[in-house]
Motif scaffolding. Structure first.
Motif, mmCIF file in Angstrom:
data_model
loop_
_atom_site.group_PDB
_atom_site.id
_atom_site.type_symbol
_atom_site.label_atom_id
_atom_site.label_comp_id
_atom_site.label_asym_id
_atom_site.label_seq_id
_atom_site.Cartn_x
_atom_site.Cartn_y
_atom_site.Cartn_z
ATOM 1 N N VAL A 10 21.938 -1.324 61.669
ATOM 2 C CA VAL A 10 22.240 0.097 61.880
ATOM 3 C C VAL A 10 20.978 0.936 61.714
ATOM 4 O O VAL A 10 20.732 1.865 62.481
ATOM 5 C CB VAL A 10 23.368 0.573 60.930
ATOM 6 N N MET A 11 20.145 0.594 60.745
ATOM 7 C CA MET A 11 18.886 1.314 60.566
ATOM 8 C C MET A 11 18.003 1.175 61.801
ATOM 9 O O MET A 11 17.399 2.153 62.245
ATOM 10 C CB MET A 11 18.143 0.795 59.330
ATOM 11 N N ALA A 12 17.932 -0.012 62.354
ATOM 12 C CA ALA A 12 17.122 -0.235 63.559
ATOM 13 C C ALA A 12 17.675 0.555 64.743
ATOM 14 O O ALA A 12 16.912 1.157 65.507
ATOM 15 C CB ALA A 12 17.063 -1.726 63.885
ATOM 16 N N GLN A 13 18.994 0.573 64.881
ATOM 17 C CA GLN A 13 19.614 1.333 65.966
ATOM 18 C C GLN A 13 19.313 2.819 65.845
ATOM 19 O O GLN A 13 19.147 3.513 66.846
ATOM 20 C CB GLN A 13 21.135 1.126 65.969
ATOM 21 N N ARG A 14 19.234 3.314 64.616
ATOM 22 C CA ARG A 14 18.973 4.739 64.376
ATOM 23 C C ARG A 14 17.475 5.034 64.255
ATOM 24 O O ARG A 14 17.074 6.158 64.022
ATOM 25 C CB ARG A 14 19.663 5.220 63.096
ATOM 26 N N LYS A 15 16.659 3.968 64.359
ATOM 27 C CA LYS A 15 15.201 4.083 64.220
ATOM 28 C C LYS A 15 14.816 4.769 62.903
ATOM 29 O O LYS A 15 13.980 5.659 62.863
ATOM 30 C CB LYS A 15 14.600 4.821 65.411
ATOM 31 N N MET A 16 15.453 4.306 61.832
ATOM 32 C CA MET A 16 15.181 4.852 60.507
ATOM 33 C C MET A 16 14.663 3.741 59.608
ATOM 34 O O MET A 16 15.244 2.655 59.563
ATOM 35 C CB MET A 16 16.442 5.469 59.899
ATOM 36 N N GLY A 17 13.584 3.999 58.940
ATOM 37 C CA GLY A 17 13.005 3.021 58.031
ATOM 38 C C GLY A 17 13.581 3.118 56.638
ATOM 39 O O GLY A 17 14.292 4.076 56.280
ATOM 40 N N LEU A 18 13.260 2.132 55.826
ATOM 41 C CA LEU A 18 13.761 2.050 54.455
ATOM 42 C C LEU A 18 13.299 3.244 53.623
ATOM 43 O O LEU A 18 14.075 3.809 52.854
ATOM 44 C CB LEU A 18 13.277 0.739 53.827
ATOM 45 N N THR A 19 12.050 3.663 53.800
ATOM 46 C CA THR A 19 11.516 4.789 53.032
ATOM 47 C C THR A 19 12.266 6.070 53.343
ATOM 48 O O THR A 19 12.665 6.810 52.426
ATOM 49 C CB THR A 19 10.014 4.970 53.336
ATOM 50 N N GLU A 20 12.483 6.346 54.623
ATOM 51 C CA GLU A 20 13.194 7.560 55.025
ATOM 52 C C GLU A 20 14.635 7.552 54.523
ATOM 53 O O GLU A 20 15.125 8.546 53.996
ATOM 54 C CB GLU A 20 13.157 7.698 56.545
ATOM 55 N N LEU A 21 15.315 6.416 54.675
ATOM 56 C CA LEU A 21 16.706 6.316 54.214
ATOM 57 C C LEU A 21 16.773 6.475 52.701
ATOM 58 O O LEU A 21 17.656 7.154 52.181
ATOM 59 C CB LEU A 21 17.331 4.993 54.652
ATOM 60 N N SER A 22 15.835 5.881 52.001
ATOM 61 C CA SER A 22 15.786 5.989 50.548
ATOM 62 C C SER A 22 15.685 7.445 50.117
ATOM 63 O O SER A 22 16.372 7.882 49.193
ATOM 64 C CB SER A 22 14.588 5.196 50.013
ATOM 65 N N ARG A 23 14.834 8.206 50.788
ATOM 66 C CA ARG A 23 14.680 9.628 50.475
ATOM 67 C C ARG A 23 15.955 10.407 50.775
ATOM 68 O O ARG A 23 16.393 11.230 49.976
ATOM 69 C CB ARG A 23 13.519 10.231 51.267
ATOM 70 N N GLU A 24 16.558 10.154 51.936
ATOM 71 C CA GLU A 24 17.756 10.902 52.346
ATOM 72 C C GLU A 24 18.962 10.612 51.466
ATOM 73 O O GLU A 24 19.773 11.485 51.204
ATOM 74 C CB GLU A 24 18.093 10.596 53.809
ATOM 75 N N VAL A 25 19.084 9.365 51.040
ATOM 76 C CA VAL A 25 20.257 8.938 50.278
ATOM 77 C C VAL A 25 20.019 9.056 48.770
ATOM 78 O O VAL A 25 20.959 9.018 47.988
ATOM 79 C CB VAL A 25 20.646 7.490 50.676
#
Length: 72
Positions: A10-25
């Protein structure tokens, strides 16, 4: 275990990396990495909700059940 976490897909489909998701969540990269690599034993609903909100997806997009017969 019959539960598979497809967070990396899902992260790849949304083109979101671990760092960005970590910050958002607001979850550590280490804990997200555990989820992403199917090493987690549990996930809080609040965490799942935050991930779904950040990735604009449904819980079923991230979590899948695979029966023992279907496992590779």
């Amino acid at each position: 275990m019959g539960i598979i976490i497809n967070l990396d897909v899902v992260m790849a489909q949304r083109k979101m990396g671990l760092t960005e998701l970590s910050r958002e969540v607001d979850i550590t990269m280490a804990n997200l990495s555990i989820l992403k690599n199917n090493k987690a034993k549990a996930i809080r609903f609040s965490t799942l909700e935050a991930i779904c909100r950040a990735l604009d997806c449904q819980p079923g997009d991230i979590i899948t059940y695979v029966s023992e017969e279907e496992k590779p």
